[in-house]
Motif scaffolding. Structure first.
Motif, PDB file in Angstrom:
ATOM      1  N   PHE A  25       0.136  11.740 -12.311  1.00 55.18           N
ATOM      2  CA  PHE A  25       1.514  11.883 -11.918  1.00 55.18           C
ATOM      3  C   PHE A  25       1.751  11.670 -10.534  1.00 55.18           C
ATOM      4  CE2 PHE A  25       1.810  13.923 -16.244  1.00 55.18           C
ATOM      5  CZ  PHE A  25       2.403  12.963 -16.992  1.00 55.18           C
ATOM      6  N   LEU A  26       1.164  12.352  -9.680  1.00 54.65           N
ATOM      7  CA  LEU A  26       1.417  12.211  -8.070  1.00 54.65           C
ATOM      8  C   LEU A  26       1.253  10.724  -7.827  1.00 54.65           C
ATOM      9  CD1 LEU A  26      -0.243  15.256  -6.729  1.00 54.65           C
ATOM     10  CD2 LEU A  26       2.278  14.802  -6.753  1.00 54.65           C
ATOM     11  N   GLY A  27       0.206   9.971  -8.434  1.00 54.23           N
ATOM     12  CA  GLY A  27       0.035   8.502  -8.154  1.00 54.23           C
ATOM     13  C   GLY A  27       1.285   7.736  -8.472  1.00 54.23           C
ATOM     14  N   ILE A  28       1.872   8.245  -9.497  1.00 56.37           N
ATOM     15  CA  ILE A  28       3.207   7.549  -9.899  1.00 56.37           C
ATOM     16  C   ILE A  28       4.197   7.787  -8.994  1.00 56.37           C
ATOM     17  CG2 ILE A  28       4.982   7.116 -11.775  1.00 56.37           C
ATOM     18  CD1 ILE A  28       2.674   7.647 -13.735  1.00 56.37           C
ATOM     19  N   LEU A  29       4.517   9.143  -8.600  1.00 54.31           N
ATOM     20  CA  LEU A  29       5.612   9.501  -7.835  1.00 54.31           C
ATOM     21  C   LEU A  29       5.333   9.102  -6.340  1.00 54.31           C
ATOM     22  CD1 LEU A  29       5.702  13.327  -8.921  1.00 54.31           C
ATOM     23  CD2 LEU A  29       7.430  11.728  -9.011  1.00 54.31           C
ATOM     24  N   TYR A  30       4.246   8.861  -5.735  1.00 59.12           N
ATOM     25  CA  TYR A  30       3.950   8.443  -4.583  1.00 59.12           C
ATOM     26  C   TYR A  30       4.372   6.775  -4.439  1.00 59.12           C
ATOM     27  CZ  TYR A  30       1.802   7.008  -0.010  1.00 59.12           C
ATOM     28  OH  TYR A  30       1.481   6.776   1.297  1.00 59.12           O
ATOM     29  N   GLN A  31       4.149   6.101  -5.713  1.00 63.17           N
ATOM     30  CA  GLN A  31       4.226   4.834  -5.815  1.00 63.17           C
ATOM     31  C   GLN A  31       5.860   4.528  -5.778  1.00 63.17           C
ATOM     32  OE1 GLN A  31       2.001   1.612  -8.140  1.00 63.17           O
ATOM     33  NE2 GLN A  31       3.682   1.992  -9.164  1.00 63.17           N
ATOM     34  N   GLN A  32       6.425   5.511  -6.729  1.00 62.28           N
ATOM     35  CA  GLN A  32       8.061   5.297  -6.585  1.00 62.28           C
ATOM     36  C   GLN A  32       8.710   5.578  -5.240  1.00 62.28           C
ATOM     37  OE1 GLN A  32      10.243   4.337  -9.279  1.00 62.28           O
ATOM     38  NE2 GLN A  32       8.243   3.646  -9.869  1.00 62.28           N
ATOM     39  N   ALA A  33       8.282   6.447  -4.497  1.00 65.55           N
ATOM     40  CA  ALA A  33       8.703   6.657  -3.310  1.00 65.55           C
ATOM     41  C   ALA A  33       8.632   5.786  -2.231  1.00 65.55           C
ATOM     42  CB  ALA A  33       8.131   8.161  -2.636  1.00 65.55           C
ATOM     43  N   GLU A  34       7.710   4.539  -2.551  1.00 69.48           N
ATOM     44  CA  GLU A  34       7.369   3.588  -1.524  1.00 69.48           C
ATOM     45  C   GLU A  34       8.552   2.829  -0.726  1.00 69.48           C
ATOM     46  OE1 GLU A  34       4.415  -0.038  -0.733  1.00 69.48           O
ATOM     47  OE2 GLU A  34       4.019   1.264  -2.503  1.00 69.48           O
ATOM     48  N   ARG A  35       9.559   2.526  -1.859  1.00 68.50           N
ATOM     49  CA  ARG A  35      10.633   1.764  -1.234  1.00 68.50           C
ATOM     50  C   ARG A  35      11.424   2.616  -0.074  1.00 68.50           C
ATOM     51  NH1 ARG A  35      14.141  -1.031  -5.694  1.00 68.50           N
ATOM     52  NH2 ARG A  35      13.667   1.005  -6.968  1.00 68.50           N
ATOM     53  N   TYR A  36      11.599   3.838  -0.579  1.00 68.52           N
ATOM     54  CA  TYR A  36      12.318   4.766   0.190  1.00 68.52           C
ATOM     55  C   TYR A  36      11.657   5.118   1.569  1.00 68.52           C
ATOM     56  CZ  TYR A  36      15.127   5.458  -4.214  1.00 68.52           C
ATOM     57  OH  TYR A  36      15.745   5.461  -5.214  1.00 68.52           O
ATOM     58  N   ARG A  37      10.298   5.343   1.541  1.00 68.15           N
ATOM     59  CA  ARG A  37       9.523   5.628   2.531  1.00 68.15           C
ATOM     60  C   ARG A  37       9.323   4.531   3.645  1.00 68.15           C
ATOM     61  NH1 ARG A  37       5.790   7.524  -0.182  1.00 68.15           N
ATOM     62  NH2 ARG A  37       4.712   5.622  -0.364  1.00 68.15           N
ATOM     63  N   ARG A  38       9.601   3.249   3.239  1.00 63.15           N
ATOM     64  CA  ARG A  38       9.427   2.213   3.980  1.00 63.15           C
ATOM     65  C   ARG A  38      10.566   2.186   4.748  1.00 63.15           C
ATOM     66  NH1 ARG A  38       7.416  -3.445   4.877  1.00 63.15           N
ATOM     67  NH2 ARG A  38       5.715  -2.728   3.487  1.00 63.15           N
ATOM     68  N   LEU A  39      11.861   2.336   4.116  1.00 62.24           N
ATOM     69  CA  LEU A  39      13.102   2.410   4.945  1.00 62.24           C
ATOM     70  C   LEU A  39      13.148   3.426   6.103  1.00 62.24           C
ATOM     71  CD1 LEU A  39      15.631   1.706   2.110  1.00 62.24           C
ATOM     72  CD2 LEU A  39      15.098   0.207   3.778  1.00 62.24           C
ATOM     73  N   ALA A  40      12.531   4.558   5.433  1.00 65.24           N
ATOM     74  CA  ALA A  40      12.665   5.671   6.687  1.00 65.24           C
ATOM     75  C   ALA A  40      11.656   5.476   7.860  1.00 65.24           C
ATOM     76  CB  ALA A  40      12.317   6.941   5.946  1.00 65.24           C
ATOM     77  N   ILE A  41      10.534   5.028   7.586  1.00 66.87           N
ATOM     78  CA  ILE A  41       9.561   4.699   8.425  1.00 66.87           C
ATOM     79  C   ILE A  41       9.857   3.786   9.468  1.00 66.87           C
ATOM     80  CG2 ILE A  41       7.147   4.406   8.894  1.00 66.87           C
ATOM     81  CD1 ILE A  41       7.492   7.038   8.293  1.00 66.87           C
ATOM     82  N   MET A  42      10.371   2.571   8.989  1.00 67.17           N
ATOM     83  CA  MET A  42      10.666   1.307   9.745  1.00 67.17           C
ATOM     84  C   MET A  42      11.945   1.427  10.411  1.00 67.17           C
ATOM     85  SD  MET A  42       8.236  -0.732   9.098  1.00 67.17           S
ATOM     86  CE  MET A  42       9.052  -2.495   9.660  1.00 67.17           C
ATOM     87  N   ARG A  43      12.955   2.203   9.905  1.00 68.84           N
ATOM     88  CA  ARG A  43      14.355   2.356  10.463  1.00 68.84           C
ATOM     89  C   ARG A  43      14.356   3.529  11.428  1.00 68.84           C
ATOM     90  NH1 ARG A  43      18.354  -1.198   8.827  1.00 68.84           N
ATOM     91  NH2 ARG A  43      17.499  -2.695   7.272  1.00 68.84           N
ATOM     92  N   LYS A  44      13.444   4.662  11.337  1.00 63.83           N
ATOM     93  CA  LYS A  44      13.454   5.595  11.901  1.00 63.83           C
ATOM     94  C   LYS A  44      15.021   6.308  12.488  1.00 63.83           C
ATOM     95  CE  LYS A  44       9.293   4.134  14.596  1.00 63.83           C
ATOM     96  NZ  LYS A  44       8.770   4.052  15.772  1.00 63.83           N
TER      97      LYS A  44
END
Length: 243
Positions: free
Chosen positions: A174-193
């Motif tokens: 289930f953590l693998g699924i959650l990590y993947q689901q967060a990827e779109r959000y994480r990309r925005l947060a890391i790239m845009r700072k």
């Protein structure tokens, strides 16, 4: 090895020749390309995915594209709606809050189990994963657009190493699924700072507490680390979620 006999029957309208790759390979290639374009925002949240248009863009037949989209439905990145076809799954702060809170609950429990059962091998694998992540973080600071994919992979490896001694396969699944689901959000947060943040120090604090087998501190800093991405997303414009 004998060559397969080619069928004399014509290809169906939704089919395509498999020269240059098997049908399974074509589906896999289309799946990875579509997934990348969804994660990176080229296919916007909520966008309708018209098979008749996309099959030419991705260079595959309609049948292959539908199979790839079905895989993305199982990943919860695409939604299939009766009579309305396929759409990119929408993004929202409510969705990301749910992902974040559930991930904190499960990942902290998985980390506690790893610290109880982890041995010298677990510790050495964790240190090695942190070292690779550290190198990727340095490159990310220089040119984020060029090195985000590498950082994302190394970040995933570090979090997997943290929980690799967890004795519950279901929690890890289930953590693998959650990590993947967060990827779109994480990309925005890391790239845009959108907020000041020292991600390297966050990871260092998690590593130090895990190696010390200090479960209380490890879970606290891990929770703060995961939650910080949600806090960063609050400062981004709403149109990024709607495309």
């Amino acid at each position: 090895m004998d060559r397969p006999v080619e069928s004399a029957l014509p290809l169906a309208a939704d089919s395509e020749p498999v020269s240059g790759g098997t049908s399974k390979t074509l589906v896999g290639t289309a799946y990875r390309s579509l997934r990348r374009d969804i994660i990176e925002g080229r296919l916007a949240p909520g966008a309708r995915l018209r098979v008749e248009h996309l099959k030419d863009s991705y260079g595959v037949g309609a049948g292959t594209l539908r199979e790839a989209l079905a895989l993305l439905v199982s990943d919860a990145l695409v939604v299939a709606q009766d009579q309305r076809g396929f759409h990119v799954k929408s993004m929202s702060m409510a969705d990301f809050r749910d992902i974040t809170q559930t991930r904190i609950l499960l990942e902290c429990e998985a980390l506690r189990q790893s610290m109880r059962h982890g041995d010298d091998v677990w510790e050495s694998q964790l240190v090695a994963a942190f070292h690779r992540l550290d190198r990727a973080e340095k490159r990310l600071d220089g040119t984020p657009a060029d090195h985000f994919d590498e950082w994302e992979e190394r970040n995933r490896e570090f979090h997997q190493a943290l929980i690799s001694a967890c004795t519950s396969p279901w929690i890890r699944h289930f953590l693998g699924i959650l990590y993947q689901q967060a990827e779109r959000y994480r990309r925005l947060a890391i790239m845009r700072k959108p907020i000041p943040r020292d991600v390297h120090s966050e990871h260092q604090a998690i590593l130090d507490a895990a190696l010390a087998h200090d479960s209380e501190t490890a879970c606290r800093v891990l929770s703060e680390h995961i939650g910080m991405t949600y806090e960063a997303m609050k400062h981004l414009p709403a149109e990024l979620f709607t495309g």
